[in-house]
Scaffold this active site. Sequence first.
Site: not given
Length: 395
Positions: A191-193
């Site tokens: 998950f790209k944060i």
Amino acid sequence: MSSPVSPSSALFTPLQIGRTKASTESPPLPPSLVFPLRRSFPSFRVFSAKASSVDAELSTELDAVSSFSEIVPDTVVFDDFERFPPTAATVSSSLLLGICSLPDTKFKSAIETALADSECYEQKDPSLRLSCFFNRALVNVGADLARLVPGRVSTEVDARLAYDTHGIVRKVHELLKLYNDVEVPAERLLFKIPSTWQGIEASRLLESEGIQTHLTFVYSFPQAAAAAQAGASVIQIFVGRLRDWARNHSGDSEIEAAVKKGEDPGLALVTKTYNYIHKNGYKSKLMAAAVRNKQDLFSLLGVDYIIAPLKILQSLKESITYPDEKYSYVSRLSPGSAMAYHFTEEELQKWDQIKFETALGPGAEQLLAAGLEGYVNQTNRLEEFFGKIWPPPNV
């Protein structure tokens, strides 16, 4: 990590939709889809006129550099899939916009299915309904990609939540549940944060649950060190964007310290972060993005992942190396050399929010803000588009 996929499958690079010319310049908008490169490059066999019975086995520069780092293509999937086959991907708002702009693509049905989702349809609040459509579209396209590539799929987390730790965690849980509903296991996902303090703290909480995170928009050592301390699975640094900022601005002590030593600030940050991770035993993998030329790439050999524009990859693939040249390619970064790197007591501190925000220089602040603005604009545009075309035909 329980994934059957090797660590090298966790590579990510922007994927453009349609036939557009590859560029060595960083796009103004955030990356949409990223694919790592399968190491399946052919060797070249040539015959010498002076020794007709003896042939020499040759390889490409791409083969040579791929033995040190995973080289990730910034590729146009429909044009260059055969030349640079991907093993993993990232799905984002900009990718979804690209899909929506095309008259016909295999991913179009994934978005149409999202717009027909009954749970979203029942939401009375228009903003909640659009958010539901957005989540479903990301996951539907992500699930399609997971069936096409053997590695992990990184999914963008709504950048409007960049300064809301618990909002990010809730959003990731929502997306993870939707992925579970379509039978994509957690070990296939990242998950790209964004690397705000709140994003880094969300990464820490999620990683403690066994959920893999990919922290992006890292432009300073405090961001990188805090991300490593949080246990982020992937940390992404944009080399060329730091260089661009340094050429046109001043007043950032971290960047100016690198320049004073005759170092490129982007390359210096990657080197320092790599050594920090390996000297201190953190699990994070490091990704260098916004690589502008072959010399950048050669200077980064040994880092876990290098995202390279298609023009550079093509040049590497077309350049032949002879057996006696194999030692001319050297690893600039290695766990062994990291042990000799000296860090100050301040650099080795345990980062908290006050120390983090105090230490961020203007370069990181401005570049992070620009990256977030791009992500937010893409998300808003996508939801506006969904609002105009909803409900789809036959609903």
